[in-house]
Design a protein around this motif. Structure first.
Motif, short mmCIF file in Angstrom:
data_model
loop_
_atom_site.label_atom_id
_atom_site.label_comp_id
_atom_site.label_asym_id
_atom_site.label_seq_id
_atom_site.Cartn_x
_atom_site.Cartn_y
_atom_site.Cartn_z
N THR A 106 24.58 38.19 29.12
CA THR A 106 24.70 37.53 30.42
C THR A 106 25.70 36.38 30.34
O THR A 106 25.84 35.74 29.29
CB THR A 106 23.35 36.99 30.90
N ARG A 159 24.48 39.16 38.82
CA ARG A 159 23.12 39.17 39.36
C ARG A 159 22.96 40.25 40.44
O ARG A 159 21.96 40.97 40.47
CB ARG A 159 22.79 37.78 39.91
N LEU A 203 19.05 36.94 35.91
CA LEU A 203 19.43 38.01 36.84
C LEU A 203 18.30 38.39 37.78
O LEU A 203 18.49 39.19 38.68
CB LEU A 203 19.91 39.24 36.06
N TRP A 226 19.46 29.37 37.86
CA TRP A 226 20.66 30.14 37.52
C TRP A 226 21.87 29.73 38.35
O TRP A 226 22.98 29.60 37.82
CB TRP A 226 20.40 31.65 37.69
#
Length: 610
Positions: A196, A235, A259, A218
């Motif tokens: 990620t 995402r 995500l 996030w």
């Protein structure tokens, strides 16, 4: 007369698999290795019902791409022709690797004039902000639009005759996935994140990252690190895909928190082991390439510090320059402790540790090059003397009645004696051997650590350091080896990473019969601990970085390395044989089944939704 009931067999619809990656025919990083090495296994299963999509870059395509003519026989070919009619440059052909799969490469320049309109539509549809993004993000958006148009037309031409499965790798190849889902294009989708975006940034900047992974916002962190668009695309792709996958249980946690979705499947990475296989030859290849490393070591160290090469072990680490993520900090501190342990017991062994990574530099250090050049001249002088002595000794032995060996000094001309003496004299030095082989543009964390621990190739040091801030290729004047040959020549690979979603380097060591060190925070290390209980007996050492403090991990690694230095040559040979023998476990022929399951699951989900 009996009535027979005829039952029809259910019609099994054919399937076509498409893999989409920024690194299709475009070597940038580890995903290129994943895609390329997996291809032979995928072609074995899918045959002609398999193709890969990616960007077209002339410099890489020139070496790896072979164009094919396009007809109108298949929905895929008709979609290609339609794209060309719209004015887009689409290249169709074979990827010149084992398996020779079909690939379609899109020239992003042919749609770049529409980039602002595409970005506007992405904002309207998905609220992903792409204002002021870096050039690479614009390129991925352009590629995504071309893929969106192509896949949409292909699905239309397909008329539901085959099940189309599209497997996207990483956000860079997936900017179109949300639009494909919104437009209800008739495909089944799999999205794999190999690492990620936020995980890579946070792991390198936040202490004890894994302990606080559930506390991050996030979006706030994405804005903080200037990766809002990248993290948003990632995402959205993860949430819109029919099936979300990742490469390790470690990265699965990142998917959950960054995500917003727990992956359905873990897809461990493999290699095409046959490409590395040397059968019984791997021991001979080790000896052969070790000799090249020994020649470098002589040229680099023997000017002022000679040691017994038969008692010398070559260790290495390599990868991107991510000082903490790749475990370079831990490795350096463990080496300092190893040096101390070896000196305390008066070890006869010497450890030469190679750090191979990429850092900005001006040039190879002229003194390092000069030393190697003078050593080569010494070798030439010795070869000339050897030839002269050999011929004269043969004549003397054949014509003499004296069975004693004559004085060989009498067979050497004064010219060669003087020339050898002068060459050696100009070569010898009292200065310390260089720690780094190149002139760095600026001091970095590796150099600072070496100064802090005084691991600077001092005469009394048992651990010597060679920091090579460039990738190793066959044209390298210092080694004369390519990277795979360099690895085979070493005794141990050291990769105690803190952040490593998978980690190909230890697996590549195994495939070449080289024992390796990994960590339980790397996907590979975590996976091997799950499938093997006695992995240490097979030449794989796993440093505990999950539940130990940093210093405890340093001591564990130092103890493991110290134990390795105390092995006999016979024990090391046995270990090389063992580690090479288990590498088949990671062949794609064994690991492809994970991908097969992901593709079947995507089809099942799509059918259930229908």
């Amino acid at each position: 007369m009996t009535n027979e009931v005829k039952t029809r067999k259910p019609v099994v619809k054919k399937k076509f698999l498409v893999e989409v990656a920024w690194e299709t025919c475009n070597q940038v990083g580890g995903i290129y290795t994943v895609i390329r090495t997996k291809v032979p296994s995928m072609v074995e299963k899918w045959g002609d019902d398999y193709a890969l999509l990616g960007p077209y870059f002339p410099q890489t395509a020139a070496a790896e791409f072979e164009a094919l003519p396009v007809g109108e026989d298949t929905p895929m070919e008709r979609a290609i022709l339609w794209m060309r009619e719209q004015g887009y440059q689409v290249h169709y052909g074979n990827w010149l690797i084992t398996g020779k799969p079909k690939i379609i490469l899109f020239d992003i320049a042919s749609i770049y004039d529409q980039i602002n309109a595409i970005k506007g539509r992405i904002w309207e549809n998905h609220k992903i902000s792409t204002l002021g993004v870096e050039e690479l993000v614009n390129q991925t958006i352009a590629l995504g639009e071309l893929i969106r148009l192509f896949i949409g037309k292909w699905a239309q031409e397909n008329q539901n005759k085959k099940d189309l499965i599209v497997h996207f790798h990483e956000w860079m190849a997936s900017t179109c996935l949300p639009d494909l889902k919104k437009e209800k294009v008739k495909i089944s989708t799999v999205f794999t994140t190999h690492a990620t975006m936020l995980g890579r940034y946070l792991a390198g900047n936040v202490p004890n990252f894994y302990d606080v992974i559930d506390t991050f916002d996030w979006y706030k962190e994405a804005v903080n690190y200037g990766i809002e668009a990248q993290a948003s695309f990632e995402r959205q792709a993860a949430q819109k895909a029919d099936v979300l996958t990742t490469v390790s249980d470690i990265t699965a946690k990142e998917c959950q928190y960054f995500l917003g979705r727990i992956p359905e499947l873990i897809l461990p990475n493999g290699l095409n082991i046959q490409r590395f296989a040397a059968l019984h030859e791997h021991q001979n290849l080790h000896s052969k390439y070790k000799q090249n490393l020994s020649e470098f070591v002589m040229g680099h160290f023997f000017q002022s510090q000679a040691f017994d090469l038969d008692q010398t072990l070559y260790l290495f680490t390599s990868g991107r320059f991510e000082y903490s993520n790749k475990g370079y900090d831990l490795t350096l501190d463990a080496l300092a402790l190893l040096n101390q342990k070896m000196k305390e017991i008066g070890s006869k062994k010497t450890v030469v540790m190679f750090f191979v990574t990429k850092q900005p530099y001006h040039s190879i250090d002229p003194e390092v090059l000069h030393s190697r050049a003078v050593l080569d001249e010494i070798r030439e002088n010795c070869s000339a003397i050897e030839k002269e002595v050999g011929e004269k000794l043969f004549l003397a032995a054949a014509s003499s009645n004296n069975l004693q060996l004559p004085d060989l000094n009498n067979f050497v001309d004064e010219y060669w004696r003087l020339r050898l003496r002068r060459t050696v004299q100009t070569w010898k030095s009292t200065s310390r051997p260089k720690v780094v082989t190149h002139l760095l543009k600026q001091e970095d964390d590796i150099i600072r650590n070496l100064h802090r621990t005084n691991l600077l190739n001092n005469p009394e040091d048992k651990v010597k350091i060679v920091y090579h801030p460039d990738f190793i290729v066959s044209t390298n004047p210092l080694f004369g080896l390519d990277y795979s040959q360099f690895v085979r020549g070493c005794h141990l690979g050291v990769f105690p990473s803190y952040y490593e979603p998978w980690g190909y380097t230890p697996l590549e060591c195994m495939a070449r019969g080289v024992p390796t060190v990994t960590s339980d925070l790397s996907g590979f290390g975590d996976y091997i601990m799950q499938i093997m209980r006695d992995y240490e007996q097979w030449g794989v050492s796993v440093v505990n970085r999950k539940s130990q403090t940093y210093q405890e991990s340093v001591e564990q690694l130092a103890n493991n390395l110290f134990k390795f230095t105390q092995q006999s040559q016979r024990e090391r040979i046995t270990q090389r044989n063992r580690v090479e023998s288990i590498s088949d476990t990671f062949d794609w022929s064994n690991l492809r089944s994970y991908y097969d399951t992901a593709h079947e699951l995507a089809l099942m989900k799509k059918r259930n939704k229908a």
